[in-house]
Design a protein around this motif. Sequence first.
Motif, PDB file in Angstrom:
ATOM      1  N   SER A 245       0.832  -1.197   0.000  1.00  0.00           N
ATOM      2  CA  SER A 245       0.000   0.000   0.000  1.00  0.00           C
ATOM      3  C   SER A 245       0.868   1.249   0.000  1.00  0.00           C
ATOM      4  CB  SER A 245      -0.925   0.002   1.221  1.00  0.00           C
ATOM      5  OG  SER A 245      -1.802  -1.088   1.169  1.00  0.00           O
ATOM      6  N   VAL A 246       1.825   1.305   0.923  1.00  0.00           N
ATOM      7  CA  VAL A 246       2.727   2.447   1.025  1.00  0.00           C
ATOM      8  C   VAL A 246       4.104   1.928   1.421  1.00  0.00           C
ATOM      9  CG1 VAL A 246       3.212   4.652   2.163  1.00  0.00           C
ATOM     10  CG2 VAL A 246       0.844   3.945   1.803  1.00  0.00           C
ATOM     11  N   ALA A 247       5.140   2.543   0.901  1.00  0.00           N
ATOM     12  CA  ALA A 247       6.502   2.199   1.319  1.00  0.00           C
ATOM     13  C   ALA A 247       7.301   3.476   1.530  1.00  0.00           C
ATOM     14  CB  ALA A 247       7.186   1.316   0.284  1.00  0.00           C
ATOM     15  N   GLN A 248       8.010   3.558   2.637  1.00  0.00           N
ATOM     16  CA  GLN A 248       8.993   4.604   2.873  1.00  0.00           C
ATOM     17  C   GLN A 248      10.366   3.957   2.754  1.00  0.00           C
ATOM     18  OE1 GLN A 248       7.830   7.416   6.267  1.00  0.00           O
ATOM     19  NE2 GLN A 248       6.680   5.584   6.789  1.00  0.00           N
ATOM     20  N   ARG A 249      11.269   4.629   2.069  1.00  0.00           N
ATOM     21  CA  ARG A 249      12.573   4.002   1.884  1.00  0.00           C
ATOM     22  C   ARG A 249      13.671   5.052   1.850  1.00  0.00           C
ATOM     23  NH1 ARG A 249      14.405   4.341  -3.397  1.00  0.00           N
ATOM     24  NH2 ARG A 249      12.886   5.026  -4.957  1.00  0.00           N
ATOM     25  N   ILE A 250      14.896   4.547   1.985  1.00  0.00           N
ATOM     26  CA  ILE A 250      16.091   5.376   1.850  1.00  0.00           C
ATOM     27  C   ILE A 250      16.981   4.716   0.809  1.00  0.00           C
ATOM     28  CG2 ILE A 250      18.170   6.257   2.991  1.00  0.00           C
ATOM     29  CD1 ILE A 250      16.641   6.254   5.619  1.00  0.00           C
ATOM     30  N   GLY A 251      17.452   5.506  -0.138  1.00  0.00           N
ATOM     31  CA  GLY A 251      18.388   4.980  -1.126  1.00  0.00           C
ATOM     32  C   GLY A 251      17.722   4.123  -2.182  1.00  0.00           C
ATOM     33  N   GLU A 252      18.549   3.330  -2.844  1.00  0.00           N
ATOM     34  CA  GLU A 252      18.082   2.510  -3.949  1.00  0.00           C
ATOM     35  C   GLU A 252      17.230   1.348  -3.444  1.00  0.00           C
ATOM     36  OE1 GLU A 252      21.445   1.187  -6.122  1.00  0.00           O
ATOM     37  OE2 GLU A 252      22.003   3.194  -6.825  1.00  0.00           O
ATOM     38  N   VAL A 253      16.311   0.910  -4.313  1.00  0.00           N
ATOM     39  CA  VAL A 253      15.498  -0.249  -3.992  1.00  0.00           C
ATOM     40  C   VAL A 253      16.262  -1.483  -4.451  1.00  0.00           C
ATOM     41  CG1 VAL A 253      13.288  -1.385  -4.320  1.00  0.00           C
ATOM     42  CG2 VAL A 253      13.417   1.106  -4.278  1.00  0.00           C
ATOM     43  N   ALA A 254      17.005  -2.073  -3.564  1.00  0.00           N
ATOM     44  CA  ALA A 254      17.807  -3.245  -3.882  1.00  0.00           C
ATOM     45  C   ALA A 254      18.040  -4.033  -2.609  1.00  0.00           C
ATOM     46  CB  ALA A 254      19.146  -2.835  -4.497  1.00  0.00           C
ATOM     47  N   VAL A 255      17.994  -5.354  -2.728  1.00  0.00           N
ATOM     48  CA  VAL A 255      18.217  -6.211  -1.561  1.00  0.00           C
ATOM     49  C   VAL A 255      19.645  -6.048  -1.077  1.00  0.00           C
ATOM     50  CG1 VAL A 255      18.287  -8.627  -0.797  1.00  0.00           C
ATOM     51  CG2 VAL A 255      16.459  -7.843  -2.346  1.00  0.00           C
ATOM     52  N   PRO A 256      19.850  -5.808   0.237  1.00  0.00           N
ATOM     53  CA  PRO A 256      18.826  -5.640   1.282  1.00  0.00           C
ATOM     54  C   PRO A 256      18.263  -4.219   1.300  1.00  0.00           C
ATOM     55  CG  PRO A 256      20.998  -5.510   2.261  1.00  0.00           C
ATOM     56  CD  PRO A 256      21.225  -5.807   0.811  1.00  0.00           C
ATOM     57  N   HIS A 257      16.969  -4.113   1.485  1.00  0.00           N
ATOM     58  CA  HIS A 257      16.294  -2.819   1.458  1.00  0.00           C
ATOM     59  C   HIS A 257      16.478  -2.036   2.757  1.00  0.00           C
ATOM     60  CE1 HIS A 257      14.100  -4.240  -2.060  1.00  0.00           C
ATOM     61  NE2 HIS A 257      13.739  -5.305  -1.377  1.00  0.00           N
ATOM     62  N   THR A 258      16.380  -0.720   2.639  1.00  0.00           N
ATOM     63  CA  THR A 258      16.100   0.136   3.799  1.00  0.00           C
ATOM     64  C   THR A 258      14.683   0.627   3.580  1.00  0.00           C
ATOM     65  OG1 THR A 258      18.418   0.811   4.012  1.00  0.00           O
ATOM     66  CG2 THR A 258      16.765   2.206   5.062  1.00  0.00           C
ATOM     67  N   VAL A 259      13.743   0.002   4.252  1.00  0.00           N
ATOM     68  CA  VAL A 259      12.346   0.201   3.867  1.00  0.00           C
ATOM     69  C   VAL A 259      11.420   0.033   5.059  1.00  0.00           C
ATOM     70  CG1 VAL A 259      12.058  -2.244   3.262  1.00  0.00           C
ATOM     71  CG2 VAL A 259      10.575  -0.541   2.195  1.00  0.00           C
ATOM     72  N   VAL A 260      10.326   0.802   5.001  1.00  0.00           N
ATOM     73  CA  VAL A 260       9.166   0.629   5.885  1.00  0.00           C
ATOM     74  C   VAL A 260       7.977   0.455   4.957  1.00  0.00           C
ATOM     75  CG1 VAL A 260       7.697   1.666   7.645  1.00  0.00           C
ATOM     76  CG2 VAL A 260      10.162   2.139   7.648  1.00  0.00           C
ATOM     77  N   ALA A 261       7.196  -0.610   5.132  1.00  0.00           N
ATOM     78  CA  ALA A 261       6.113  -0.869   4.180  1.00  0.00           C
ATOM     79  C   ALA A 261       4.942  -1.539   4.863  1.00  0.00           C
ATOM     80  CB  ALA A 261       6.609  -1.736   3.027  1.00  0.00           C
TER      81      ALA A 261
END
Length: 259
Positions: free
Chosen positions: A129-145
């Motif tokens: 539904s929603v994702a907050q992230r820092i930097g590139e979307v690549a494993v491993p992510h820095t993400v809140v979702a």
Amino acid sequence: MAPVPVRPPRRGVGDIPIKVVYLAGAIVATVLAVVLVFYVFSGDVPNQDAEQVVRVAPVPSVTATPTPSASPTPTESPIVLPPVPESKKFATFPGKASAVVNTITDKNTGITYPRLAKPWQAKSFSPFSVAQRIGEVAVPHTVVASAMLPGESPEEKPSSDADYREIATQAVRWTMRTQYPKGATLSWTASQKIPVGKGWTLGYKVTYTHDGKEQDAQAMVTVLEVGKTKPAMLMASIPETNKARWRDLNTLVERVRPL
């Protein structure tokens, strides 16, 4: 003496009926217009070499959620987790938490949680539904979702803390498969009831190898009852490359709520 046949007079351009002239002109104009369109828009073919946008790892389609007793598929190994503590308080990480600039109200899942200031960026990433992230979307992510719990709904609506703890464990197992490099392992850092409503939060440290170097990430998963058989899920993962943001996990754990 036989009469000499009289030949009909030749007709010039000026003798052609005006309707025929207009019709021929319209046909020529139409052909030229079609040729011109193909020429002008021939460069609109998408560039196959253009950079592809990598999405946040998708929530699987509605299939059975793996459990410890489930048989692995030929291409997947079972995700084995250590026993989950019945109760363990979420520790406070050192450092300064990001400012909360707003509240994300996720009506698709029925939960609300903090929107964090820069460098976090909040965007929609289907099927999350929603994702907050820092930097590139690549494993491993820095993400809140946030999303509904991956997989099938429970046969019955969860009722006890133990039910929600087990469901949160299933969600963590899913994140281990989708958010980290293969072979990653975890240790539990928290196991507690959510502050408001029914649900459970699990905190965990993930150890993995990335670019030939062993690294850690701190993560959390919260599942919440939202009036449906299937709970909602909020997950967050922050690798050590952004360890200055680990304190943000405390903010999320303390302020996630059902609508």
